[in-house]
Structure formats: structure tokens, C-alpha cells
Motif scaffolding. Structure first.
Motif, PDB file in Angstrom:
ATOM      1  N   VAL A  48      35.325  24.766  18.814  1.00 35.81           N
ATOM      2  CA  VAL A  48      36.050  26.348  19.413  1.00 35.81           C
ATOM      3  C   VAL A  48      35.089  26.618  19.951  1.00 35.81           C
ATOM      4  O   VAL A  48      33.750  26.968  20.229  1.00 35.81           O
ATOM      5  CB  VAL A  48      36.867  27.452  17.771  1.00 35.81           C
ATOM      6  CG1 VAL A  48      37.418  28.683  18.827  1.00 35.81           C
ATOM      7  CG2 VAL A  48      37.829  27.370  18.041  1.00 35.81           C
ATOM      8  N   ASN A  49      35.360  26.838  21.212  1.00 37.20           N
ATOM      9  CA  ASN A  49      34.560  28.351  22.302  1.00 37.20           C
ATOM     10  C   ASN A  49      35.314  29.517  23.392  1.00 37.20           C
ATOM     11  O   ASN A  49      36.286  29.036  22.795  1.00 37.20           O
ATOM     12  CB  ASN A  49      34.315  27.202  24.213  1.00 37.20           C
ATOM     13  CG  ASN A  49      33.676  25.624  22.982  1.00 37.20           C
ATOM     14  OD1 ASN A  49      32.858  25.792  22.332  1.00 37.20           O
ATOM     15  ND2 ASN A  49      34.184  25.180  24.241  1.00 37.20           N
ATOM     16  N   LEU A  50      34.573  30.265  22.756  1.00 41.69           N
ATOM     17  CA  LEU A  50      35.219  31.887  23.135  1.00 41.69           C
ATOM     18  C   LEU A  50      34.206  32.300  24.810  1.00 41.69           C
ATOM     19  O   LEU A  50      33.158  31.822  24.516  1.00 41.69           O
ATOM     20  CB  LEU A  50      35.172  32.378  22.295  1.00 41.69           C
ATOM     21  CG  LEU A  50      36.079  32.770  21.300  1.00 41.69           C
ATOM     22  CD1 LEU A  50      35.476  33.444  20.724  1.00 41.69           C
ATOM     23  CD2 LEU A  50      37.321  32.429  22.090  1.00 41.69           C
ATOM     24  N   SER A  51      35.289  32.816  25.454  1.00 43.58           N
ATOM     25  CA  SER A  51      34.408  33.493  27.029  1.00 43.58           C
ATOM     26  C   SER A  51      34.723  34.880  27.772  1.00 43.58           C
ATOM     27  O   SER A  51      36.271  35.066  27.267  1.00 43.58           O
ATOM     28  CB  SER A  51      34.183  32.667  27.578  1.00 43.58           C
ATOM     29  OG  SER A  51      35.931  32.338  28.103  1.00 43.58           O
ATOM     30  N   ALA A  52      34.079  35.137  27.573  1.00 44.15           N
ATOM     31  CA  ALA A  52      34.462  36.586  28.156  1.00 44.15           C
ATOM     32  C   ALA A  52      33.907  37.293  29.428  1.00 44.15           C
ATOM     33  O   ALA A  52      32.683  37.118  29.719  1.00 44.15           O
ATOM     34  CB  ALA A  52      34.541  38.044  27.219  1.00 44.15           C
ATOM     35  N   ARG A  53      34.865  37.309  30.503  1.00 41.91           N
ATOM     36  CA  ARG A  53      34.252  37.668  31.469  1.00 41.91           C
ATOM     37  C   ARG A  53      34.321  39.329  32.131  1.00 41.91           C
ATOM     38  O   ARG A  53      35.672  39.990  31.751  1.00 41.91           O
ATOM     39  CB  ARG A  53      34.674  37.154  33.147  1.00 41.91           C
ATOM     40  CG  ARG A  53      34.019  37.789  34.687  1.00 41.91           C
ATOM     41  CD  ARG A  53      34.431  36.340  35.457  1.00 41.91           C
ATOM     42  NE  ARG A  53      35.012  37.348  36.778  1.00 41.91           N
ATOM     43  CZ  ARG A  53      35.012  36.375  38.308  1.00 41.91           C
ATOM     44  NH1 ARG A  53      34.076  36.035  38.349  1.00 41.91           N
ATOM     45  NH2 ARG A  53      34.429  37.025  39.318  1.00 41.91           N
ATOM     46  N   TYR A  54      33.227  40.087  32.912  1.00 41.89           N
ATOM     47  CA  TYR A  54      33.935  41.722  32.834  1.00 41.89           C
ATOM     48  C   TYR A  54      33.371  42.166  34.623  1.00 41.89           C
ATOM     49  O   TYR A  54      32.104  41.311  34.885  1.00 41.89           O
ATOM     50  CB  TYR A  54      33.212  42.505  31.752  1.00 41.89           C
ATOM     51  CG  TYR A  54      33.361  44.179  32.777  1.00 41.89           C
ATOM     52  CD1 TYR A  54      33.903  45.129  31.768  1.00 41.89           C
ATOM     53  CD2 TYR A  54      32.211  44.658  32.899  1.00 41.89           C
ATOM     54  CE1 TYR A  54      34.763  45.550  32.622  1.00 41.89           C
ATOM     55  CE2 TYR A  54      32.257  46.284  33.403  1.00 41.89           C
ATOM     56  CZ  TYR A  54      33.560  46.713  32.791  1.00 41.89           C
ATOM     57  OH  TYR A  54      33.687  47.874  33.721  1.00 41.89           O
ATOM     58  N   ASP A  55      34.356  42.416  35.556  1.00 39.10           N
ATOM     59  CA  ASP A  55      34.111  43.021  36.417  1.00 39.10           C
ATOM     60  C   ASP A  55      33.410  43.952  36.735  1.00 39.10           C
ATOM     61  O   ASP A  55      34.178  45.335  36.583  1.00 39.10           O
ATOM     62  CB  ASP A  55      35.105  42.683  37.371  1.00 39.10           C
ATOM     63  CG  ASP A  55      36.138  40.849  37.880  1.00 39.10           C
ATOM     64  OD1 ASP A  55      35.109  40.119  37.573  1.00 39.10           O
ATOM     65  OD2 ASP A  55      37.123  41.031  37.740  1.00 39.10           O
ATOM     66  N   ILE A  56      32.269  44.050  36.827  1.00 42.48           N
ATOM     67  CA  ILE A  56      31.305  45.955  36.843  1.00 42.48           C
ATOM     68  C   ILE A  56      32.182  46.475  38.365  1.00 42.48           C
ATOM     69  O   ILE A  56      31.711  47.598  38.389  1.00 42.48           O
ATOM     70  CB  ILE A  56      29.730  45.026  36.754  1.00 42.48           C
ATOM     71  CG1 ILE A  56      29.838  44.104  35.820  1.00 42.48           C
ATOM     72  CG2 ILE A  56      29.042  45.915  37.573  1.00 42.48           C
ATOM     73  CD1 ILE A  56      28.536  43.174  35.903  1.00 42.48           C
ATOM     74  N   SER A  57      32.165  45.649  39.433  1.00 42.57           N
ATOM     75  CA  SER A  57      32.878  46.222  40.549  1.00 42.57           C
ATOM     76  C   SER A  57      33.694  45.334  41.039  1.00 42.57           C
ATOM     77  O   SER A  57      33.634  44.035  40.786  1.00 42.57           O
ATOM     78  CB  SER A  57      31.659  46.199  41.374  1.00 42.57           C
ATOM     79  OG  SER A  57      30.802  45.926  41.909  1.00 42.57           O
ATOM     80  N   LYS A  58      33.882  45.367  42.652  1.00 40.54           N
ATOM     81  CA  LYS A  58      34.449  44.661  43.295  1.00 40.54           C
ATOM     82  C   LYS A  58      33.417  43.107  43.627  1.00 40.54           C
ATOM     83  O   LYS A  58      34.433  42.180  44.146  1.00 40.54           O
ATOM     84  CB  LYS A  58      35.240  44.611  44.793  1.00 40.54           C
ATOM     85  CG  LYS A  58      36.172  46.025  44.413  1.00 40.54           C
ATOM     86  CD  LYS A  58      36.742  46.800  45.894  1.00 40.54           C
ATOM     87  CE  LYS A  58      37.750  47.822  45.242  1.00 40.54           C
ATOM     88  NZ  LYS A  58      38.335  48.142  47.039  1.00 40.54           N
ATOM     89  N   SER A  59      32.243  43.553  43.350  1.00 38.32           N
ATOM     90  CA  SER A  59      31.470  41.875  44.056  1.00 38.32           C
ATOM     91  C   SER A  59      30.587  41.557  42.872  1.00 38.32           C
ATOM     92  O   SER A  59      30.429  40.733  42.665  1.00 38.32           O
ATOM     93  CB  SER A  59      30.858  42.066  44.628  1.00 38.32           C
ATOM     94  OG  SER A  59      31.379  42.701  46.224  1.00 38.32           O
ATOM     95  N   TRP A  60      30.215  42.311  41.771  1.00 32.63           N
ATOM     96  CA  TRP A  60      29.687  42.311  40.715  1.00 32.63           C
ATOM     97  C   TRP A  60      29.828  41.211  39.116  1.00 32.63           C
ATOM     98  O   TRP A  60      31.359  42.012  39.024  1.00 32.63           O
ATOM     99  CB  TRP A  60      28.604  43.073  40.036  1.00 32.63           C
ATOM    100  CG  TRP A  60      27.681  43.272  41.630  1.00 32.63           C
ATOM    101  CD1 TRP A  60      27.263  44.332  42.642  1.00 32.63           C
ATOM    102  CD2 TRP A  60      26.019  42.298  41.465  1.00 32.63           C
ATOM    103  NE1 TRP A  60      26.062  44.128  43.138  1.00 32.63           N
ATOM    104  CE2 TRP A  60      25.503  42.851  43.086  1.00 32.63           C
ATOM    105  CE3 TRP A  60      25.495  41.388  40.722  1.00 32.63           C
ATOM    106  CZ2 TRP A  60      23.900  42.755  42.478  1.00 32.63           C
ATOM    107  CZ3 TRP A  60      24.361  40.732  41.010  1.00 32.63           C
ATOM    108  CH2 TRP A  60      23.317  41.526  42.197  1.00 32.63           C
ATOM    109  N   TYR A  61      29.745  40.480  38.862  1.00 33.49           N
ATOM    110  CA  TYR A  61      30.231  40.317  37.268  1.00 33.49           C
ATOM    111  C   TYR A  61      29.303  40.211  36.128  1.00 33.49           C
ATOM    112  O   TYR A  61      28.185  39.525  36.329  1.00 33.49           O
ATOM    113  CB  TYR A  61      32.099  39.578  38.125  1.00 33.49           C
ATOM    114  CG  TYR A  61      31.380  38.193  38.151  1.00 33.49           C
ATOM    115  CD1 TYR A  61      30.671  37.429  37.425  1.00 33.49           C
ATOM    116  CD2 TYR A  61      31.021  37.646  39.282  1.00 33.49           C
ATOM    117  CE1 TYR A  61      30.515  36.124  37.853  1.00 33.49           C
ATOM    118  CE2 TYR A  61      30.816  37.038  40.338  1.00 33.49           C
ATOM    119  CZ  TYR A  61      30.697  36.030  39.446  1.00 33.49           C
ATOM    120  OH  TYR A  61      30.586  34.840  39.714  1.00 33.49           O
ATOM    121  N   VAL A  62      29.426  39.887  35.149  1.00 31.71           N
ATOM    122  CA  VAL A  62      29.478  39.453  33.860  1.00 31.71           C
ATOM    123  C   VAL A  62      30.254  38.493  33.277  1.00 31.71           C
ATOM    124  O   VAL A  62      31.114  39.200  32.711  1.00 31.71           O
ATOM    125  CB  VAL A  62      27.999  40.193  33.545  1.00 31.71           C
ATOM    126  CG1 VAL A  62      29.278  41.146  32.980  1.00 31.71           C
ATOM    127  CG2 VAL A  62      27.264  39.804  32.499  1.00 31.71           C
TER     128      VAL A  62
END
Length: 613
Positions: free
Chosen positions: A565-579
Motif C-alpha cells: 500500500v502506497n499513500l500520497s497527498a498534495r497541498y496547493d499552498i498557492s496558485k503556483s506553490w505546492y507540497v
């Protein structure tokens, strides 16, 4: 959207626009366009062979390190690795060996002439914009090796907008570090000249590739990997009818590996390179006749170093010239014909081999008569070292309504002997002939906007003339055409949606049998499956993958089944930056993809990125 598809497949806008219009006229499914299943653009739902598409969003969601990890999510596909990133690997599509499945980069072959297989583990995803996987016997379209199927990788391309920059930086387990940067867009105001450049570097300390309990003579040190890759594309639209350009991809890898038969103090490294370079041109000779030209070069290099001294060199080069013509007879009937020339050379300090020259002609037909779809392909390949080989494909589909269809196909394929098979010292046999196969399959498919494309396929492939290495009684094993095998099974696939959740699933039950020795084919599980699901919630993109496999035989041993099992999450800090954060092997499973070789335990990775808003 159509312009982006054009950039990917390298075809004129009119051809793809016509395919999209045909899709709207004959189906309620707004499917993406694929090209590998017929060598011409068609909606994914119209493909008769089982076809999987991974676009840029799928690649970002997967969290895979390389092309091999991404392809492992396609139905019917199993992989092996002899250790961590960059290690020797294997690809099995419907039970076919790595040398029996063809890999193309932007339409150009990149396999090793020595082994007959491509180094997918050296191809990083930062340079890749799209991947298509066709399951089944399609030598009639592409020639040798396409018995199990075809993997076609398309590098990233630019669109008609001002230049835009992007970058990512990642850090994670095993001291993994990755940096990538790219720029793409148009060089002129009218958007006729577009470009894309993508660079990446990845370094990991890795882990010991061999299990010391099963290989006590191997060096117990960690086996690291360094990869540096670049891809670039330039395209110019001369008019509404003609465009041309160049594409380039190069991936250099240095992989530390263990030798089970060496000394515990040995330091082994493999210096590898995969390169694809091509010049292309597309033009409309008439309103119904489109022509395509590709001049390409594929390279595969593998140089082994032990304790600072090079011990072997295997450098292959493929020079390929392709001329293809697409003729639209009517909106529902299309003809395709062309010529291809291939030169293969090998530079090795282990043995010498004469250059191989291949001349090929091919033709195809795709049509629709009422509720019926037809596909027919025929190809002849003439080799300088063993003679000619014919292959063909016949496919039929019947549409019960706008969503349901049933299909059936029959095909004949071949695999040309590799240079190792023919010329390797004390084991090669210059008189051996190509391996042969015949395949039959039947499928039932449902496609709609609501759920995507779901399909169940029954398949059977029989292999004859397989190349086995047989003892000559004096301690040597010589290549001979004595093997027979059969793989039959059922394969389920689904790429679509459950509400706002994107889902990709595949499950395979198969019976891969070596009929010569009455044994299971090695490293092929009888049942395996994948499930991936991702959903956007506000600024979040969350998801995961579940990869499971039954037990497999390998070198008189049995590899246990596993579930990862692999898990992932992405969060858009702004319109250009993400983590992005990712956890691989969440439950820290200990499993094997190849006998005695370790696999990564639980790992965590975090990425900071920027892209134009």
C-alpha cells in the motif's frame, strides 16, 4: 486540449480533430485519444486491443520513481527488480518475457541488441508526458518483440503559450534527493514554434540489493544510485498542413549492485545510458492523405565496473527510418501503409557481432460499418541475419449500443533472436530462427462519461520455436529453437471515476506454462492486481495505490505473494506553490520481486514544487 494531444502524438491537428469528431459521432464517451493500438489517432474507447493510457495527471498521482514503476499499474503487467532504483529489471505483459514486449520512445526503438530488452528502470518520469501500454500480440504493427505488447513513452512537449518555468525538489528515505526543472512554451508570438526542456537529477544511498542469508558472499554495503536525465523537444508549424521538429531524451545512471558469486569486499557499478533522438515531419498531401517521416536513433549502453576497473562493455545502437501514410477513404474507413528500415549495431568487449539490417513494409485498415468495427494489419520484416518474418492482426468489435461492445481478435507475431542468442561465445547459435506466437482474445467493454472505460478480456497466447539454452554434453549450453509455452487467462481493467474520485484498477488471472518442461514460467504469478484511487478536495489531492500479487516460481524456489500500500497527498499552498508527501510500502512489508533480492521497506518522501499559475 486538441493542441496538447497533437504535440504528444506528433500528428497534424487535422488528423486528431477528425478522430475526436468521429468519437463524438459514434459514442457518448468523451475518451482521450491514443495512437499505439493502430499507429493512428483514435478514442481510447474505440481501441480493439487492451490499451492503457497514463497522462500527466496519472504520472503525478502515481508517485512512481521511474517508467517501470508507472507501467506496473497497467492491467496484465508484472515487474521484477534486482534490488533498488536503477537495478536490472524485468517486464512481463500477459506472461511474455521482457524481450517479448517492445518499448518505444517517441516511436523509436531503444532496446539492447545484446539482450533484446529495454532498460525501463533508467527512464525517469520527469521527462515523460504520456505513456501508452497495449496488451497483446501486435507485431503486425511494430515488428519484432511485440508479442506480449507495446509500451510507448512520449516525452514532454511545449504548447502555444509564453515560456513557463517549473521545478521540484524532493527529499526522503535512504537519503534520496531529487531535483527537476523545466521550461516550455512558444518561441514566437503566433505560437508556431514550440519547445520543451526538462532536466532532473536523483541520488539515493539505497539499500543492500542482495539478502545476505541467501547470498552470503555478496558485499553487505548499501547499493546507491545516481541518475541524471534531460529531454528536449522543438516543433515548428510551417503551415496548416506541415510541421516538423526534433526530440531528444538521454538518461544516464550509475547503479551500485551486488554479485552473489563475488567477494564480500567487491564494489560493483553499472554505468548505463538510454538515449532516443529523432527528427520528424508530418504533412497533408491532400485533404485525405497524411504522411509522416521519422529518422531516429536509439542507444542502450551498459558498462560494468568492478573495484574501479571496467570489466565489460555492451553498447547498442538502433538507427531507424520510418515513413508512414494515413489515407482517409471516408469518415468511417482509413488505410495505413508504410516502410521502415532498421540498423542495429553492438560494440562489446565480450564478443563481436555483424551489424543487423531490417527492411519492413506494413499496411493496415481501420473501419466502421454500422455497429461493427474492423481492424486488420499485415507486416513483413526482412532481416539480414536470418531471413524474413510475417505477422498479422485481425480484430472485430460489435457495438450493442453507445456504451457496450464486444470484440475478438487473432494475431501472429515473432521475436527476432538477440545478438546474445546468435553470437555470444560458447552459447550463441547463428542458425537459430525467430520465436513465433499466435494469440486469440475476446473482450466485453463498457464505456461512458460517468464511469470511464471498463473491460474484461479473455486471452491465450501460444509460443513455439522458443529459444532455450540446451546442454551440449561438454558443460556448455547452446541456444536452440526447442521451447513451447502457453499463457491463457482473464484480465479485467477499469480507468475512470466514482463521482469525483479518479480510479484505475486491473486484475489478472493467468496460467503461464512452459510446455517443454511442464513447469510454470518463472517470475509470473497466476493472479495479481492493482488499484489506484485519487481525489481532489479543495486544495488537497489525496490518494493511494494497492499492489498485490500471488506467489511465483523463481530458480527452484517459490516467491511468496505480497500486498503493498502506497499513500500520497498534495497541498496547493498557492496558485503556483505546492507540497507533496508520499509514504511507500505503508505497512513495511518484506517481499521479493526476484529470488534473493531485497526490496525497499517503508519509505517517506516530501516534495516542494512550483509551476506557473
Amino acid at each position: 486540449m486538441l493542441a496538447a494531444v497533437v504535440a504528444v502524438v506528433g500528428l497534424p491537428l487535422a488528423s486528431v480533430a477528425h478522430a475526436a469528431q468521429a468519437a463524438d459521432d459514434t459514442s457518448q464517451t468523451l475518451a482521450p485519444i491514443v495512437v499505439t493500438s493502430t499507429r493512428a489517432p483514435q478514442p481510447l474507447a474505440d481501441a480493439i486491443p487492451q490499451t492503457s493510457l497514463f497522462d500527466e495527471q496519472d504520472i503525478a498521482d502515481s508517485g512512481a520513481r521511474d517508467a517501470l514503476g508507472l507501467i506496473a499499474l497497467a492491467p496484465g503487467v508484472q515487474i521484477t527488480r534486482n534490488g533498488g532504483p536503477g537495478a536490472n529489471s524485468g517486464l512481463f505483459i500477459r506472461g511474455a518475457a521482457s524481450s517479448q514486449s517492445l518499448v518505444l520512445i517517441d516511436g523509436v526503438r531503444v532496446e539492447s541488441a545484446s539482450l533484446g530488452a529495454a532498460q525501463l528502470s533508467q527512464l525517469m518520469l520527469d521527462q515523460i508526458g504520456r505513456v501508452e501500454v497495449v496488451n497483446g500480440n501486435v507485431s503486425a504493427l511494430y515488428g519484432s518483440n511485440a508479442i506480449g505488447g507495446v509500451v510507448q513513452i512520449f516525452t514532454k512537449e511545449g504548447n502555444a503559450h509564453p515560456p513557463r518555468f517549473s521545478f521540484e525538489a524532493e527529499y526522503g528515505s535512504y537519503h534520496t534527493q531529487r531535483q527537476s526543472a523545466g521550461v516550455s512554451g512558444a518561441l514566437d508570438q503566433d505560437g508556431r514554434t514550440t519547445f520543451s526542456i526538462n532536466l532532473s537529477r536523483e541520488k539515493t544511498d539505497g539499500f543492500s540489493s542482495l539478502d545476505p542469508a541467501k547470498a552470503p558472499g555478496a558485499n553487505p554495503n548499501a547499493n546507491g544510485y545516481l541518475n541524471e536525465s534531460v529531454a528536449a523537444t522543438l516543433r515548428h508549424q510551417f503551415s496548416d498542413k506541415w510541421d516538423a521538429g526534433v526530440r531528444f531524451l538521454q538518461s544516464n545512471g550509475i547503479n551500485s549492485f551486488d554479485d552473489a558469486y563475488g567477494l564480500p569486499t567487491d564494489l560493483n557499478e553499472s554505468h548505463d545510458r538510454v538515449r532516443s533522438a529523432s527528427v520528424f515531419a508530418n504533412g497533408k498531401l491532400t485533404d485525405s492523405w497524411t504522411t509522416h517521416f521519422i529518422i531516429g536513433q536509439g542507444q542502450d549502453r551498459a558498462n560494468i565496473e568492478q573495484n574501479g576497473v571496467y570489466t565489460s562493455r555492451f553498447n547498442s545502437e538502433d538507427r531507424q527510418y520510418t515513413w508512414q501514410n494515413d489515407i482517409r477513404i471516408t469518415a468511417a474507413h482509413k488505410l495505413l501503409f508504410g516502410y521502415e528500415h532498421l540498423d542495429q549495431t553492438l560494440d562489446s568487449d565480450q564478443f563481436s557481432a555483424p551489424d543487423r539490417h531490417v527492411n519492413s513494409v506494413f499496411a493496415g485498415y481501420v473501419g466502421r460499418i454500422g455497429a461493427s468495427e474492423l481492424q486488420a494489419n499485415l507486416r513483413h520484416d526482412q532481416y539480414s541475419d536470418f531471413g524474413g518474418a510475417n505477422s498479422y492482426y485481425l480484430g472485430y468489435a460489435y457495438n450493442f449500443d453507445a456504451h457496450w461492445k464486444a470484440s475478438a481478435s487473432y494475431a501472429a507475431s515473432f521475436r527476432a533472436p538477440s545478438f546474445d542468442d546468435l553470437y555470444y561465445p560458447f552459447s550463441g547459435n547463428p542458425s537459430i530462427q525467430p520465436e513465433r506466437s499466435h494469440s486469440v482474445e475476446a473482450a466485453l467493454q463498457y464505456a461512458s462519461n460517468a464511469i470511464g472505460v471498463a473491460r474484461v478480456t479473455l486471452f491465450q497466447t501460444r509460443y513455439s520455436n522458443l529459444i532455450d539454452y540446451v546442454s551440449d554434453g561438454s558443460g556448455f549450453y547452446i541456444a536452440q529453437n526447442v521451447g513451447r509455452a502457453k499463457v491463457q487467462g482473464v484480465e479485467g481493467s477499469w480507468a475512470g471515476h466514482v463521482g469525483a474520485t479518479d480510479v484505475r484498477a486491473g486484475v489478472t488471472f493467468q496460467n503461464p506454462v512452459d510446455e517443454t518442461n511442464h513447469e510454470e514460467l518463472t517470475r509470473r504469478a497466476r493472479h495479481f492486481a492493482t488499484l489506484a484511487a485519487h481525489r481532489t478536495i479543495g486544495r488537497w489531492r489525496v490518494g493511494g495505490e494497492w499492489i498485490v500479487s500471488g506467489e511465483r516460481s523463481d530458480f527452484d524456489s517459490t516467491l511468496a505473494g505480497y500486498g503493498i500500500v502506497n499513500l500520497s497527498a498534495r497541498y496547493d499552498i498557492s496558485k503556483s506553490w505546492y507540497v507533496t508527501a508520499r509514504v511507500d510500502n505503508l505497512f513495511d512489508k518484506d517481499y521479493e520481486l526476484a529470488y534473493s533480492y531485497n526490496t525497499p521497506r517503508r519509505g517517506a518522501y516530501i516534495t516542494l514544487g512550483w509551476h506557473p499559475s
